[in-house]
Design a protein around this motif. Structure first.
Motif, PDB file in Angstrom:
ATOM      1  N   MET A  91     -76.307-117.328  -3.959  1.00 13.14           N
ATOM      2  CA  MET A  91     -76.662-115.960  -4.310  1.00 13.14           C
ATOM      3  C   MET A  91     -77.140-115.835  -5.752  1.00 13.14           C
ATOM      4  O   MET A  91     -78.071-115.080  -6.033  1.00 13.14           O
ATOM      5  CB  MET A  91     -75.464-115.040  -4.071  1.00 13.14           C
ATOM      6  N   PHE A  92     -76.519-116.572  -6.659  1.00 12.45           N
ATOM      7  CA  PHE A  92     -76.922-116.443  -8.061  1.00 12.45           C
ATOM      8  C   PHE A  92     -78.380-116.868  -8.249  1.00 12.45           C
ATOM      9  O   PHE A  92     -79.123-116.260  -9.020  1.00 12.45           O
ATOM     10  CB  PHE A  92     -75.992-117.260  -8.966  1.00 12.45           C
ATOM     11  N   LYS A  93     -78.809-117.882  -7.499  1.00 13.31           N
ATOM     12  CA  LYS A  93     -80.190-118.332  -7.605  1.00 13.31           C
ATOM     13  C   LYS A  93     -81.125-117.313  -6.955  1.00 13.31           C
ATOM     14  O   LYS A  93     -82.205-117.008  -7.490  1.00 13.31           O
ATOM     15  CB  LYS A  93     -80.355-119.693  -6.935  1.00 13.31           C
ATOM     16  N   ALA A  94     -80.711-116.776  -5.805  1.00 17.33           N
ATOM     17  CA  ALA A  94     -81.542-115.776  -5.118  1.00 17.33           C
ATOM     18  C   ALA A  94     -81.759-114.556  -6.002  1.00 17.33           C
ATOM     19  O   ALA A  94     -82.877-114.025  -6.090  1.00 17.33           O
ATOM     20  CB  ALA A  94     -80.888-115.378  -3.803  1.00 17.33           C
ATOM     21  N   LEU A  95     -80.700-114.098  -6.664  1.00 15.46           N
ATOM     22  CA  LEU A  95     -80.808-112.912  -7.508  1.00 15.46           C
ATOM     23  C   LEU A  95     -81.583-113.188  -8.791  1.00 15.46           C
ATOM     24  O   LEU A  95     -82.177-112.275  -9.366  1.00 15.46           O
ATOM     25  CB  LEU A  95     -79.409-112.378  -7.825  1.00 15.46           C
ATOM     26  N   SER A  96     -81.589-114.429  -9.229  1.00 21.75           N
ATOM     27  CA  SER A  96     -82.415-114.757 -10.399  1.00 21.75           C
ATOM     28  C   SER A  96     -83.896-114.739 -10.031  1.00 21.75           C
ATOM     29  O   SER A  96     -84.750-114.379 -10.842  1.00 21.75           O
ATOM     30  CB  SER A  96     -82.027-116.135 -10.952  1.00 21.75           C
ATOM     31  N   LEU A  97     -84.208-115.115  -8.785  1.00 20.76           N
ATOM     32  CA  LEU A  97     -85.589-115.079  -8.314  1.00 20.76           C
ATOM     33  C   LEU A  97     -86.041-113.669  -7.964  1.00 20.76           C
ATOM     34  O   LEU A  97     -87.214-113.326  -8.109  1.00 20.76           O
ATOM     35  CB  LEU A  97     -85.744-115.973  -7.076  1.00 20.76           C
ATOM     36  N   CYS A  98     -85.091-112.858  -7.482  1.00 14.89           N
ATOM     37  CA  CYS A  98     -85.431-111.512  -7.004  1.00 14.89           C
ATOM     38  C   CYS A  98     -84.360-110.526  -7.497  1.00 14.89           C
ATOM     39  O   CYS A  98     -83.533-110.044  -6.715  1.00 14.89           O
ATOM     40  CB  CYS A  98     -85.510-111.525  -5.480  1.00 14.89           C
ATOM     41  N   PRO A  99     -84.359-110.227  -8.800  1.00 15.45           N
ATOM     42  CA  PRO A  99     -83.286-109.400  -9.362  1.00 15.45           C
ATOM     43  C   PRO A  99     -83.258-107.966  -8.849  1.00 15.45           C
ATOM     44  O   PRO A  99     -82.236-107.288  -8.952  1.00 15.45           O
ATOM     45  CB  PRO A  99     -83.568-109.444 -10.870  1.00 15.45           C
ATOM     46  N   ASP A 100     -84.370-107.488  -8.284  1.00 20.98           N
ATOM     47  CA  ASP A 100     -84.407-106.115  -7.785  1.00 20.98           C
ATOM     48  C   ASP A 100     -84.029-106.019  -6.307  1.00 20.98           C
ATOM     49  O   ASP A 100     -84.166-104.959  -5.687  1.00 20.98           O
ATOM     50  CB  ASP A 100     -85.781-105.502  -7.998  1.00 20.98           C
ATOM     51  N   ALA A 101     -83.549-107.120  -5.731  1.00 20.49           N
ATOM     52  CA  ALA A 101     -83.193-107.117  -4.310  1.00 20.49           C
ATOM     53  C   ALA A 101     -81.992-106.226  -4.050  1.00 20.49           C
ATOM     54  O   ALA A 101     -81.066-106.136  -4.863  1.00 20.49           O
ATOM     55  CB  ALA A 101     -82.899-108.536  -3.839  1.00 20.49           C
ATOM     56  N   VAL A 102     -82.000-105.581  -2.900  1.00 19.56           N
ATOM     57  CA  VAL A 102     -80.829-104.866  -2.412  1.00 19.56           C
ATOM     58  C   VAL A 102     -79.984-105.867  -1.632  1.00 19.56           C
ATOM     59  O   VAL A 102     -80.498-106.559  -0.744  1.00 19.56           O
ATOM     60  CB  VAL A 102     -81.235-103.696  -1.498  1.00 19.56           C
ATOM     61  N   VAL A 103     -78.710-105.965  -1.974  1.00 20.97           N
ATOM     62  CA  VAL A 103     -77.816-106.921  -1.318  1.00 20.97           C
ATOM     63  C   VAL A 103     -76.827-106.168  -0.441  1.00 20.97           C
ATOM     64  O   VAL A 103     -76.173-105.231  -0.897  1.00 20.97           O
ATOM     65  CB  VAL A 103     -77.054-107.777  -2.360  1.00 20.97           C
ATOM     66  N   VAL A 104     -76.749-106.566   0.826  1.00 23.06           N
ATOM     67  CA  VAL A 104     -75.780-105.963   1.749  1.00 23.06           C
ATOM     68  C   VAL A 104     -74.929-107.068   2.350  1.00 23.06           C
ATOM     69  O   VAL A 104     -75.394-108.189   2.560  1.00 23.06           O
ATOM     70  CB  VAL A 104     -76.473-105.150   2.859  1.00 23.06           C
ATOM     71  N   LYS A 105     -73.683-106.749   2.630  1.00 25.67           N
ATOM     72  CA  LYS A 105     -72.786-107.717   3.254  1.00 25.67           C
ATOM     73  C   LYS A 105     -73.093-107.819   4.746  1.00 25.67           C
ATOM     74  O   LYS A 105     -73.443-106.835   5.383  1.00 25.67           O
ATOM     75  CB  LYS A 105     -71.332-107.296   3.045  1.00 25.67           C
ATOM     76  N   PRO A 106     -72.940-109.019   5.303  1.00 31.51           N
ATOM     77  CA  PRO A 106     -73.229-109.190   6.738  1.00 31.51           C
ATOM     78  C   PRO A 106     -72.269-108.368   7.602  1.00 31.51           C
ATOM     79  O   PRO A 106     -71.091-108.241   7.290  1.00 31.51           O
ATOM     80  CB  PRO A 106     -73.008-110.688   6.966  1.00 31.51           C
TER      81      PRO A 106
END
Length: 416
Positions: A91-106
């Motif tokens: 997740m830390f890498k994903a958010l560094s690539l796409c910091p404006d992403a909306v994250v939801v729990k499965p």
């Protein structure tokens, strides 16, 4: 050349970019279009698509389904993929690539419900449906044209429209003469795609592709192939059965055949599920045994629920641990009787955990059921555990309450 309109489902030999009947440009043309009957169906960014279906305000935004900075990406939408985000990425890498992403729990129950609806639609078309995952399956529509009054290609395009209309997500279709080519086809046109690979063109299409395009050819095998001068499927296609066996052992001839697009595997709706599991990644590393027991119990509850939902029971347990340094540890234990009760699963897994909790810091814990046995044999009670039926009844009552009032309505102390 046979041409199918994917919107009005008309078949014709008319050329041109648009359908003469409805004007749609979503057309697929192929010389073997009406002769092929093996399809690979793959839902597009399934978890993320279900979330966007339920939350329309997120449709134009990058979306990641996952949890915690130390967790991994369970799924992501195509907008996030354009930024480099991929499933299973930390997740830390994903958010560094796409910091404006909306994250939801499965929300697995929600995805499972949608997946089962789509599966039922597939089974309306043919009994030969082999599930590959919650959002993916292979279908054999051989011999169904008389029933549906149209060839499999048109039936599959109709399925795609029905899934969009009734479930609210999109699927992609790969149509081919066998399972391997259908799988490769579906990957060529996503999302909302419909790709065809015919038998006569398969070898030529595959020849320039890297060896890693074949399912099962991972980094280790790819390096082994490269060391012998094989980097493309075309190079493998040239090997005779004898040469392939000499170079790569008993699996060599099958590898060369797959490079040519050959695959004799049938679509098997009774394919055995080999394991069911549940795991979680911690927000911070945990070394203490008592602290590790809390997430272990929660995973045992999840595993018990998944076993019941899929009609299985555990004949044994597998404990999975990943250290702070990403080293993987797995430990196994057989059960004296089949179960799908969380306390029985926990009792079997806890001694395995106690042996590993030697001060090592762990970032992940998981529990799996292996071997799987029929759920009807679970928790009947015997001389070693006469109370199993009563505990099973209590667990079913707890699950019924949770289904009605939410997960937190009943929580055991060890799960806090």
């Amino acid at each position: 050349m046979p041409t199918l309109c994917r919107d009005c489902l008309s078949l014709s030999d008319a050329a041109g970019p648009a359908c003469a009947g409805c004007g749609s440009r979503r057309r697929v043309a192929h010389a073997e279009l009406t002769q092929l009957s093996i399809a690979h169906i793959d839902c597009d960014a399934f978890f993320a698509s279900v979330e966007k279906r339920d939350r329309p305000e997120l449709r134009a935004k990058p979306l990641i389904v996952g949890g915690g900075k130390r967790g991994v990406v369970a799924a992501c939408c195509y907008i996030a993929r354009t930024r480099g985000v991929r499933s299973a990425m930390p997740m830390f890498k994903a958010l560094s690539l796409c910091p404006d992403a909306v994250v939801v729990k499965p929300e697995m129950a929600k995805y499972s419900e949608a997946g089962h609806r789509i599966r039922a639609m597939m089974q309306d078309l043919t009994p030969l449906v082999q599930p590959m995952s919650i959002d993916e399956a292979v279908l054999d529509l051989s011999g169904t044209e008389a029933l549906h009054k149209r060839p499999p290609a048109a039936v599959l395009a109709g399925l795609a429209l029905r899934v969009e209309r009734e479930v609210g997500v999109t699927i992609s279709v790969g149509l081919a003469p066998n399972r391997l080519l259908a799988k490769l086809a579906v990957e060529r046109d996503k999302p909302r795609g419909f790709a065809v690979i015919g038998a006569r063109e398969a070898a030529a299409i595959l020849a320039p592709e890297p060896v890693t395009v074949l399912p099962g050819v991972g980094p280790v095998l790819a390096r082994k192939l490269a060391a012998q001068g094989f980097s493309t499927l075309g190079q493998l296609q040239q090997l005779s059965v004898r040469e392939a066996a000499q170079r790569f052992g008993e699996d060599g001839p099958a590898l060369a055949a797959r490079a040519r697009g050959e695959d004799s595997r049938p679509v098997d709706p009774h394919r055995e599920t080999k394991s069911i599991s549940a795991e979680t990644t911690f927000e911070s590393d945990i070394a203490d045994l008592a602290a590790l027991e809390i997430p272990l119990w929660r995973m045992c509850e999840k595993l018990a629920r998944r076993l019941r939902q899929q009609g299985f029971a555990a004949g044994g347990v597998v404990l999975k641990l990943k250290t702070a340094g990403f080293a993987l540890r797995t430990r196994h234990a057989r059960l004296h009787a089949a179960t799908r009760l969380p306390d029985t699963l926990f009792a079997a897994a806890r001694p395995l955990l106690a042996k590993e909790a030697d001060g090592t810091a762990f970032r992940l814990i998981g529990i799996g059921a292996q071997p799987l046995v029929d759920g009807g044999s679970a928790d009947r009670g015997d001389l070693l555990d006469a109370e199993a039926p009563r505990r099973a009844a209590r667990w079913q009552a707890i699950e019924a309450l949770r289904a009605k009032f939410g997960e937190d309505v009943v929580v055991k102390g060890r799960g806090r």
